[in-house]
Scaffold this motif. Sequence first.
Motif, PDB file in Angstrom:
ATOM      1  N   GLY B 140       0.678  -1.320   0.335  1.00  0.00           N
ATOM      2  CA  GLY B 140      -0.031   0.386   0.436  1.00  0.00           C
ATOM      3  C   GLY B 140       0.432   1.288   0.468  1.00  0.00           C
ATOM      4  O   GLY B 140       0.900   2.100   0.611  1.00  0.00           O
ATOM      5  N   ALA B 141       2.043   1.316  -0.600  1.00  0.00           N
ATOM      6  CA  ALA B 141       2.766   2.088  -0.901  1.00  0.00           C
ATOM      7  C   ALA B 141       2.253   3.223  -1.857  1.00  0.00           C
ATOM      8  O   ALA B 141       2.571   4.212  -2.107  1.00  0.00           O
ATOM      9  N   ILE B 142       1.325   3.018  -2.687  1.00  0.00           N
ATOM     10  CA  ILE B 142       1.199   4.107  -3.538  1.00  0.00           C
ATOM     11  C   ILE B 142      -0.937   4.032  -4.019  1.00  0.00           C
ATOM     12  O   ILE B 142      -1.247   2.984  -3.526  1.00  0.00           O
ATOM     13  N   GLY B 143      -0.612   4.816  -4.789  1.00  0.00           N
ATOM     14  CA  GLY B 143      -1.938   5.441  -4.140  1.00  0.00           C
ATOM     15  C   GLY B 143      -2.708   5.940  -5.187  1.00  0.00           C
ATOM     16  O   GLY B 143      -1.588   7.168  -5.970  1.00  0.00           O
ATOM     17  N   TYR B 144      -4.411   6.678  -5.691  1.00  0.00           N
ATOM     18  CA  TYR B 144      -4.366   7.590  -6.493  1.00  0.00           C
ATOM     19  C   TYR B 144      -4.555   9.181  -5.590  1.00  0.00           C
ATOM     20  O   TYR B 144      -4.208   9.269  -4.278  1.00  0.00           O
ATOM     21  N   THR B 145      -3.538   9.871  -6.613  1.00  0.00           N
ATOM     22  CA  THR B 145      -4.227  11.059  -5.133  1.00  0.00           C
ATOM     23  C   THR B 145      -5.276  12.111  -6.763  1.00  0.00           C
ATOM     24  O   THR B 145      -5.430  12.261  -7.876  1.00  0.00           O
ATOM     25  N   SER B 154       0.437   8.303  -7.051  1.00  0.00           N
ATOM     26  CA  SER B 154       1.718   8.800  -6.219  1.00  0.00           C
ATOM     27  C   SER B 154       1.621   8.585  -4.555  1.00  0.00           C
ATOM     28  O   SER B 154       1.205   7.420  -4.615  1.00  0.00           O
ATOM     29  N   THR B 155       2.412   8.606  -4.053  1.00  0.00           N
ATOM     30  CA  THR B 155       3.074   7.966  -2.634  1.00  0.00           C
ATOM     31  C   THR B 155       2.314   8.969  -1.718  1.00  0.00           C
ATOM     32  O   THR B 155       1.614  10.157  -2.053  1.00  0.00           O
ATOM     33  N   PHE B 156       2.372   8.839  -0.771  1.00  0.00           N
ATOM     34  CA  PHE B 156       2.095   9.995   0.511  1.00  0.00           C
ATOM     35  C   PHE B 156       2.819  11.096   0.518  1.00  0.00           C
ATOM     36  O   PHE B 156       4.174  11.084   0.657  1.00  0.00           O
ATOM     37  N   PHE B 157       1.723  12.155   0.543  1.00  0.00           N
ATOM     38  CA  PHE B 157       2.729  13.892   0.185  1.00  0.00           C
ATOM     39  C   PHE B 157       4.136  13.483  -0.761  1.00  0.00           C
ATOM     40  O   PHE B 157       4.757  14.067  -0.324  1.00  0.00           O
ATOM     41  N   ASP B 158       3.833  12.518  -1.739  1.00  0.00           N
ATOM     42  CA  ASP B 158       4.512  12.711  -3.154  1.00  0.00           C
ATOM     43  C   ASP B 158       5.898  12.391  -2.151  1.00  0.00           C
ATOM     44  O   ASP B 158       6.917  13.073  -3.214  1.00  0.00           O
ATOM     45  N   LYS B 159       6.335  11.487  -1.284  1.00  0.00           N
ATOM     46  CA  LYS B 159       7.816  11.716  -1.110  1.00  0.00           C
ATOM     47  C   LYS B 159       8.192  10.184  -0.737  1.00  0.00           C
ATOM     48  O   LYS B 159       7.445   9.405  -1.291  1.00  0.00           O
ATOM     49  N   GLU B 162       7.768   5.108   3.137  1.00  0.00           N
ATOM     50  CA  GLU B 162       8.573   4.162   3.814  1.00  0.00           C
ATOM     51  C   GLU B 162       7.978   2.343   3.894  1.00  0.00           C
ATOM     52  O   GLU B 162       7.824   2.020   4.159  1.00  0.00           O
TER      53      GLU B 162
END
Lengths: 160, 232
Positions: B140-145, B154-159, B162
Amino acid sequence: MARKQPAKGPFNLDLSLERNKGALIAILYDIQEHYRYLPEDVLKELAQKIGKPLIEIYRVATFYKLFSLKQRGRHQLKVCTGTACHVRGSERLVEEISKSLCVCRGETSADGEYSLDTVNCLGACALGPLVEVDGEYHGNTTPQSLKTILEKLKSGENKE
Amino acid sequence: MVTFVLNGLEISVEKGTTILEAARFYGIGIPTLCYNEALSPYGACRLCLVEIGVPPRSRLVTSCTYEATEGLVVRTHSERVVKTRQMLIEMYLATCPSSKVIQDLASKHHVTRVRFRQKQEECILCGLCVRMCEEQMQAGAIGYTGRGDSRRISTFFDKKSEDCRFCGGCQYICPACQARCQGPQEKEAVCNACLNLAPPCLEHFDHVMCYMDPCVACEEKSGREPRKTCCK
Ligand code: FES
Ligand code: FES
């Protein structure tokens, strides 16, 4: 709004979790109400507590226009640029506000006082052009009446 | 068990089977792009469209998400379906011409032109990588934003995430990451080069001799002369 958090003091995430029975959007709403935006570390904590991947929360937070990931101003101005308001000259109002409060559209002024957004239809087209200031609707706004609204806003802030 | 009609054929399948699964089981090919057996169906690409019901009251549904029901009438290759499918492929070509998967689909379905404004997108938002990451890799590292035309993966806050373990599953499954063959028409939106390639075996045999896809031109590779059938 009934479900206001006490604006002072630290945000109580557990309380919000319990009250909203883990419903994500409602919790995000509480966070936003308290901080005026969604801080990254609070979202991380939330993800841990409800056991969802971080990206899931980010996805919801970026989907809704209501949520902001950047700090918002103390006063929030929204100008409707929907079709009806647009043809009645809402564009001019946006420029007027930008100039008068030193804030670009979609952003927050440097002193953190005001943020200005444009929205598509607030649902009261007959009153257009519509300006919403801190949740209060001002219909049939003209550059003149806008001036008084802004003046009031500014002086009110000075009094506080 | 539910019984329904697939291309005029009465068939029975287990309850809960999707039309796509049933069709594949009976050997009817339906093109797909966002479907993978190992992942939950998503219904994003619309390529797996089939027509259900009897015209003029028929409608198009995505077979990967539509479960077969009792007495359903399904046609997988009606004119309407084929035309719509071609249109979809054409739009994919206009969006992301650099993908081999899409170019192959175009050749396979005889899409030879693109009438839309050409774009060079890197992602077609099929969601395969998102589901791969979440369902198979449990990361669950990537997903839609975002949403609408600003929707992206993208990833959480485009960072840097982890949760990501660098397994490469997302790249492995991505149809847009597979670069197209670098043929002579490299710059064109639609390649279609494989349309000109007749399998070499056809000159010598009346029937298709193997079911390799794509044709590997086996005789040529091994340097042997194609064997001639005695009657010719
Ligand atoms: S267009 Fe402004 S309220 Fe509808
Ligand atoms: S495979 Fe069914 S919609 Fe993509």
